[in-house]
Design a protein around this motif. Structure first.
Motif, mmCIF file in Angstrom:
data_model
loop_
_atom_site.group_PDB
_atom_site.id
_atom_site.type_symbol
_atom_site.label_atom_id
_atom_site.label_comp_id
_atom_site.label_asym_id
_atom_site.label_seq_id
_atom_site.Cartn_x
_atom_site.Cartn_y
_atom_site.Cartn_z
ATOM 1 N N GLY A 1 20.263 -10.241 -12.286
ATOM 2 C CA GLY A 1 19.349 -11.162 -11.747
ATOM 3 C C GLY A 1 18.328 -11.005 -11.333
ATOM 4 N N ASP A 2 17.779 -10.970 -10.297
ATOM 5 C CA ASP A 2 16.424 -11.515 -9.495
ATOM 6 C C ASP A 2 16.934 -10.206 -8.300
ATOM 7 N N THR A 3 16.468 -8.987 -9.472
ATOM 8 C CA THR A 3 17.837 -7.857 -8.379
ATOM 9 C C THR A 3 16.302 -6.442 -8.561
ATOM 10 N N VAL B 1 33.890 -13.433 -16.012
ATOM 11 C CA VAL B 1 32.285 -13.084 -15.865
ATOM 12 C C VAL B 1 32.886 -11.823 -14.627
ATOM 13 N N CYS B 2 31.575 -10.639 -14.511
ATOM 14 C CA CYS B 2 32.102 -9.606 -13.978
ATOM 15 C C CYS B 2 31.192 -9.900 -12.663
ATOM 16 N N GLY B 3 31.846 -8.932 -11.205
ATOM 17 C CA GLY B 3 30.660 -9.423 -10.087
ATOM 18 C C GLY B 3 28.879 -9.671 -10.001
ATOM 19 N N ARG B 4 28.874 -8.558 -10.917
ATOM 20 C CA ARG B 4 27.797 -8.614 -11.576
ATOM 21 C C ARG B 4 26.826 -9.748 -11.985
ATOM 22 N N CYS B 5 27.724 -10.303 -12.921
ATOM 23 C CA CYS B 5 26.672 -11.588 -13.576
ATOM 24 C C CYS B 5 27.359 -12.933 -12.710
ATOM 25 N N GLU B 6 28.395 -12.355 -11.492
ATOM 26 C CA GLU B 6 28.850 -13.453 -10.687
ATOM 27 C C GLU B 6 27.082 -13.332 -9.967
ATOM 28 N N GLU B 7 26.870 -12.330 -9.389
ATOM 29 C CA GLU B 7 25.315 -12.544 -7.791
ATOM 30 C C GLU B 7 24.880 -13.452 -9.069
ATOM 31 N N ALA B 8 24.469 -12.787 -10.363
ATOM 32 C CA ALA B 8 23.157 -13.203 -11.270
ATOM 33 C C ALA B 8 23.375 -14.850 -12.065
ATOM 34 N N LEU B 9 24.592 -15.229 -11.782
ATOM 35 C CA LEU B 9 24.679 -17.012 -11.946
ATOM 36 C C LEU B 9 24.644 -17.902 -10.948
ATOM 37 N N GLU B 10 25.224 -17.356 -9.346
ATOM 38 C CA GLU B 10 24.593 -17.895 -8.554
ATOM 39 C C GLU B 10 22.986 -17.461 -7.971
ATOM 40 N N THR C 1 37.357 -20.547 -21.583
ATOM 41 C CA THR C 1 35.896 -20.281 -22.141
ATOM 42 C C THR C 1 34.858 -21.269 -22.225
ATOM 43 N N ARG C 2 33.371 -20.148 -21.895
ATOM 44 C CA ARG C 2 32.270 -20.974 -21.783
ATOM 45 C C ARG C 2 31.740 -19.906 -22.599
ATOM 46 N N ASP C 3 30.886 -20.815 -23.035
ATOM 47 C CA ASP C 3 28.894 -19.805 -23.070
ATOM 48 C C ASP C 3 28.286 -18.981 -22.729
ATOM 49 N N TYR C 4 28.302 -18.408 -21.771
ATOM 50 C CA TYR C 4 27.079 -18.203 -21.063
ATOM 51 C C TYR C 4 25.247 -17.489 -21.954
ATOM 52 N N LYS C 5 25.518 -17.383 -23.219
ATOM 53 C CA LYS C 5 24.500 -17.119 -23.458
ATOM 54 C C LYS C 5 22.615 -17.166 -22.952
ATOM 55 N N ASP C 6 22.764 -18.813 -22.702
ATOM 56 C CA ASP C 6 21.936 -19.520 -21.873
ATOM 57 C C ASP C 6 20.834 -18.902 -20.542
ATOM 58 N N THR C 7 22.530 -18.086 -20.212
ATOM 59 C CA THR C 7 21.759 -17.904 -19.234
ATOM 60 C C THR C 7 21.581 -16.336 -18.787
ATOM 61 N N LEU C 8 21.301 -15.734 -20.202
ATOM 62 C CA LEU C 8 20.735 -14.278 -19.629
ATOM 63 C C LEU C 8 19.700 -14.278 -20.366
ATOM 64 N N ASN C 9 18.877 -13.469 -20.019
ATOM 65 C CA ASN C 9 17.424 -13.075 -19.882
ATOM 66 C C ASN C 9 16.745 -12.537 -21.010
ATOM 67 N N LEU C 10 17.157 -13.072 -21.926
ATOM 68 C CA LEU C 10 16.988 -13.022 -23.485
ATOM 69 C C LEU C 10 15.620 -12.647 -23.403
ATOM 70 N N PRO C 11 15.022 -11.665 -24.384
ATOM 71 C CA PRO C 11 13.277 -11.724 -25.090
ATOM 72 C C PRO C 11 13.387 -12.865 -25.158
ATOM 73 N N LYS C 12 11.713 -13.219 -25.521
ATOM 74 C CA LYS C 12 10.902 -14.323 -25.710
ATOM 75 C C LYS C 12 10.140 -13.958 -25.865
ATOM 76 N N THR C 13 9.485 -14.168 -27.378
ATOM 77 C CA THR C 13 8.504 -13.813 -27.931
ATOM 78 C C THR C 13 8.825 -14.235 -29.571
ATOM 79 N N GLU C 14 6.841 -14.367 -29.560
ATOM 80 C CA GLU C 14 6.618 -15.352 -30.451
ATOM 81 C C GLU C 14 6.238 -14.028 -32.293
ATOM 82 N N PHE C 15 5.929 -12.548 -31.192
ATOM 83 C CA PHE C 15 5.625 -11.710 -32.000
ATOM 84 C C PHE C 15 6.280 -11.215 -33.722
ATOM 85 N N PRO C 16 5.798 -11.190 -34.005
ATOM 86 C CA PRO C 16 7.573 -11.486 -35.675
ATOM 87 C C PRO C 16 7.407 -9.531 -35.894
#
Length: 977
Positions: free
Chosen positions: A793-795, A968-977, A9-24
């Protein structure tokens, strides 16, 4: 997203490109909008836009609201439409100017000051006229300041620091100069004719100052005795009979001078053969009536069908030979007032649709009668002056002197009853009753008006204008009609038809008002001369120049100062030979002249004194559009505008007219307090303002819901663009088909938005942008690309999506900025903070035409139809709780059409359908396959996705767990690398 559990078990949440905005999510517009208003004022947005060089001018000329009360919903609609026009044209590359203005003169303000006097027991006529005018000025100034802040709160942009006011000294000078142009070009004259007169306000009114309401009026059938018949003996049996007239204005009977008949109608002699107990007719009475109306008249006289008979025909020749007497002739105490015979002749305005077939004529109180006797050269014989300016009969009029047509509060006076009672007394009445009908009222005092003959000043609209500007016609009417058809565009076109028909049939313009607060008619008349004398009016350029100079320095008050006549005339002509005119100009002349002191004279005006747009409500076809047209055609030779945009009236949710008494009014201030001004502006954009529109609590809730959906769209883009840089941008040629489809839609929409704004069609603009943002983007493109944006990742795919989002951001914020002025500023500053930053300082971005790709649009449209079947099939599985998410599925899609099947195979259909897998086949579909009747040839068989759930992207794939990063899947593996 949350991680799944596999062998590790591993939490990958911090590796995602989650939205960042202070727009309420919650806008909080009522509290936050004032800060943006302060910001725009601080950075000087309107003035900075004027500094942009090399842009063609675009000017919307503001029709001035009246400075005497808080804004109503009609004001909000009007000013918001104007603001959208101004802002959109600015963002399309124009120098789009807006100078707000106010109508400050006239009766409504004067009436308010008089009300204040009456409450204090003071009489206006006992107050010095200049002091009175100063109080009116102060009253107007106060309301200008109040309304200015209320308009600004709605987000209206413009030159608020320097508006135009019709009471400014320069404006008063120009209004006087424009009047003196009519004086000099030969179209001004003094005439005596019936005009609509307000007894309550003691002044003449123009048609634009009239509104119609139901009124209950007395109606009477009056007998005029046939005194003689100038024909052979065969017609002498008509002597002693009575011609019967019908009227709803008994008070005009004392001013009767004639009766007219219709030459083409059939008339007969009728005799009473019996009477009921209560009846003003007697056995043997004979009446002459139109055959078509005789039965109704007899019924009104309470005679049954067996109590009267038709004796014989009465020919037009016999009618023409008759002499009639007034019913009050010889009445004791009448002093011979009505002893002269009444004129009796044919007229073309008589009808046999109602009444008796005869019309009683009081030419002092009816325009048709006046025109008949004017054309006959008989006015001096038929004009009376029985009614005073307060609506009372002259004091020495027998029986009725001092009686009032209206009470002092505008209700029924005692004149009608007095006339009816006297007619009953002398046996002059056949019948009476009451009728409810539409009747003209003053739109200010709300009291009924009357037609009253009084000397007034007019502009002749069919007299050649002696100014040499005959390019578009020699008369004001011909110039106006030419302008309407050849020089002006109408939005909607029905506006053209309405104004054309009004101009085509309108009478001369009544310019004079018998009031105190306004610009006076700056002219002098020869003492003792008649209006028909050639030297009656003083026409002198030196005198005119002296008046204009004084008005510029002191305002129109100088006209009323002691010695004014000598000041303006001495040294040029002998003041003793002339009389000064003290009537004031119709306030519509003031507003009709605004083109001269706003468009012509101001630095932010126009080079030729012509506005690009006038925009007002449909009532202004008889108001400002109308008066501006007439005034400019007399001084400029043409209309002062190139486009006329018209809006309808605002009704409540049920389609009823708003009324305080009904409690269904919507006050802009209250809407702004509850929702914010942007919601009110969005309501304007969503409605078809060219027709009457509705507003109310439920409608506003729907508008607020649309706003929230748009706000969520903008928030998604902001979150996904938080750290976007130019290094992330890629060329459209490198983009996947889905992104190229979005670019194509943007190009298509850009053309539609610009065209819609150019046509002042905000409903079309907003509906197109809203559907694009909520359907094409939020419900389709964003939904699909969330996975790429969050998990890649940077695709190239992610760079393409973010590039498209950036391009979308700049277009959506600017396209919507003219409508949602506050929200789009908030969105813009979220990405581009800075002291000088504002979305309202930029233009619509240029959108390359080669982005448009109809082939890609067609392909995506076909794929979306297939996608509808897939997503609908999965929704059934979700509803039945077979799956919780579409990512648990890998459906089999059966496609009959070979070309469509190949297109689906070549596309990332699993991404489009947001599934973990998807296969396409041309095999016959089994009976249990899901189908949609509207999408023939496509069916779906549900299958579960095989493999494990990726703890990072949540897709269920066979390769999950086979990489260095657990679960993780192959696509996420590449993103993590």
């Amino acid at each position: 997203m949350c991680a799944d559990t596999t062998t590790e078990t591993r939490d990958y949440k911090d590796t995602l490109n989650l939205p960042k905005t202070e727009f309420p999510m919650r806008a909080g517009l009522p509290k936050r909008e004032p800060a943006w208003l302060e910001r725009w004022e601080t950075i000087g947005v309107y003035d900075r836009l004027r500094e942009k060089e090399g842009r063609p001018a675009f000017t919307l000329h503001d029709g001035p609201p009246y400075a005497n009360g808080h804004l109503h919903i009609g004001h909000a609609l009007n000013k918001t439409i104007k603001d959208m026009i101004v802002r959109s044209h600015q963002m399309m590359g124009f120098d789009s100017r807006y100078v707000p203005g106010w109508d400050c003169h006239g009766l409504p303000i004067e009436w308010k000051i008089e009300e204040q006097y009456r409450k204090k027991g003071k009489n206006k006529d006992q107050v010095d006229v200049i002091d009175f005018r100063q109080e009116c000025r102060k009253f107007a100034e106060g309301w200008v300041d109040i309304q200015r802040e209320e308009f600004k709160r709605l987000g209206i942009t413009g030159n608020w620091a320097d508006p135009y006011l019709t009471m400014d000294f320069h404006a008063e000078r120009v209004i006087a100069e424009e009047f003196m142009k009519f004086l000099m070009n030969g179209t001004l004259y003094q005439g005596s004719k019936p005009v609509m007169w307000s007894p309550i306000e003691k002044t003449a009114l123009a048609e634009a100052e009239i509104e119609y309401h139901d009124k209950e009026s007395f109606t009477i059938w009056v007998k005029f005795r046939v005194e003689s018949v100038d024909l052979p003996d065969a017609a002498q049996d008509l002597v002693g009979a009575h011609v019967v007239i019908w009227t709803t204005t008994p008070w005009t009977i004392p001013s009767n001078k004639a009766v007219v008949f219709g030459e083409e109608f059939s008339y007969g002699l009728y005799e009473v053969t019996g009477t009921p107990d209560e009846c003003w007719a007697s056995v043997g009475d004979r009446f002459i009536l139109a055959d078509k109306l005789a039965g109704d008249v007899m019924a009104r006289a309470r005679l049954s069908d067996d109590q009267w008979r038709r004796v014989r025909d009465v020919s037009a020749a016999q009618l023409a030979g008759m002499t009639l007497s007034h019913p009050l002739k010889g009445a004791e105490g009448s002093n011979g007032e009505w002893d002269q015979p009444r004129d009796f002749r044919a007229a073309d305005f008589v009808t046999d649709e109602e009444g008796t077939g005869f019309v009683h004529c009081a030419p002092s109180h009816g325009m048709e009668e006046f025109e008949l006797y004017r054309d006959l050269g008989m006015l001096e014989e038929v004009i009376t002056y029985n009614v005073m300016d307060d609506g009372s009969f002259r004091a020495d009029l027998p029986f009725f002197g001092g009686k009032y047509i209206l009470s002092r509060k505008g209700g029924e006076g005692d004149a009608n009853k007095a006339v009816i009672d006297k007619l009953v007394e002398v046996g002059g009445l056949l019948a009476r009753g009451k009728i409810k009908h539409s009747y003209p009222h003053s739109w200010r005092s709300k009291a009924p008006v009357i037609y009253r003959n009084t000397p007034q000043w007019f502009v002749a609209i069919d007299r050649p204008v002696g100014d040499g500007q005959n390019t578009h016609g020699e008369t004001i009417r011909s110039r106006a009609l030419t302008s309407i058809d050849e020089l002006v565009k109408w939005w909607p076109q029905t506006g053209r038809n309405r104004l054309y028909s009004m101009i085509e049939t309108r009478p001369d313009w009544v310019l004079s008002r018998q009031r105190a607060w306004g610009v006076p008619l700056t002219c002098f008349v020869k003492a003792g001369a008649l209006p028909t004398d050639p030297d009656f009016l003083l026409r002198n350029d030196a005198v005119n120049a002296r008046i204009a100079e004084a008005f510029e320095a002191e305002g129109a008050d100088c006209w009323y100062k002691d010695g004014a006549k000598e000041r303006f005339l001495s040294g040029i002509v002998d003041p003793a030979e002339y009389e000064q005119v003290f009537d004031i100009l119709d306030v519509w002349f003031d507003s009709g002249s605004t083109h001269a002191f706003v468009l012509r004279d101001r630095e932010d005006g126009t080079e030729d004194g012509i506005a690009d747009v006038y925009m007002e409500g449909t009532d202004q076809h008889r108001g400002w559009f109308h008066s501006s047209m007439l005034q400019a055609c007399g001084t400029l030779g043409r209309a002062p505008y190139r486009n006329v945009v018209t809006h309808g009236f605002t009704l409540d949710e049920k389609g009823n007219k708003m009324s305080k008494s009904l409690g269904n009014t919507i006050v802009p201030e209250e809407v702004v307090k509850q929702y914010g001004a942007d919601i009110l502006r969005l309501w304007v954009a969503q409605t078809d303002y060219t027709a009457d529109q509705r507003i109310g609590p439920e409608i506003l809730k729907g508008v607020a819901d649309s706003y929230r959906r748009l706000r969520n769209t903008m928030r998604f883009m902001l979150g996904s663009l938080a750290d976007f840089t130019e290094a992330d941008r890629i060329d459209p040629a490198e983009m996947p088909a889905l992104e190229q489809w979005v670019l194509s839609r943007m190009a298509e929409l850009d053309a539609r938005v610009r065209d819609g704004y150019a046509r002042f069609d905000f409903q079309d603009v907003f509906s197109a942008v809203f559907n694009f943002a909520t359907v094409d983007l939020s419900a389709f493109y964003f939904d699909i690309r969330k996975d790429v944006l969050y998990c890649d990742g940077d695709t190239t795919r992610r760079k393409a999506a973010r590039t498209v989002l950036d391009l979308l951001f700049h277009r959506l914020t600017t396209w919507l900025a003219p409508v949602l002025v506050f929200t789009m500023e908030e969105v813009w500053l979220e990405r581009y903070p800075g002291d000088d930053s504002s979305v309202h300082l930029v233009d619509f971005p240029e959108t390359p035409g080669d982005w448009r790709n109809e082939d890609i649009e067609a392909r995506v449209a076909r794929l979306r139809r297939v996608r509808r079947v897939v997503t609908s099939a999965l929704e059934v599985q979700r509803r039945d709780k077979v799956i919780g998410s579409s990512l648990e599925a890998a459906p089999v899609v059966h496609v009959e059409d070979a070309d469509l099947r190949e297109l689906v195979k070549r596309s990332d259909m699993d991404d489009l359908c947001i599934t973990s897998g998807l296969s396409v086949t041309g095999d016959p579909s089994p009976s249990e396959a899901f189908r949609m009747p509207e999408v023939q040839g496509v069916s779906v068989v549900f299958e579960r996705a095989e493999g494990e759930k990726c703890q990072r992207c949540w897709k269920i794939l066979p390769d999950v767990g086979r990489h260095s990063h657990p679960g993780v899947c192959g696509r996420c593996e590449e993103a993590l690398e």
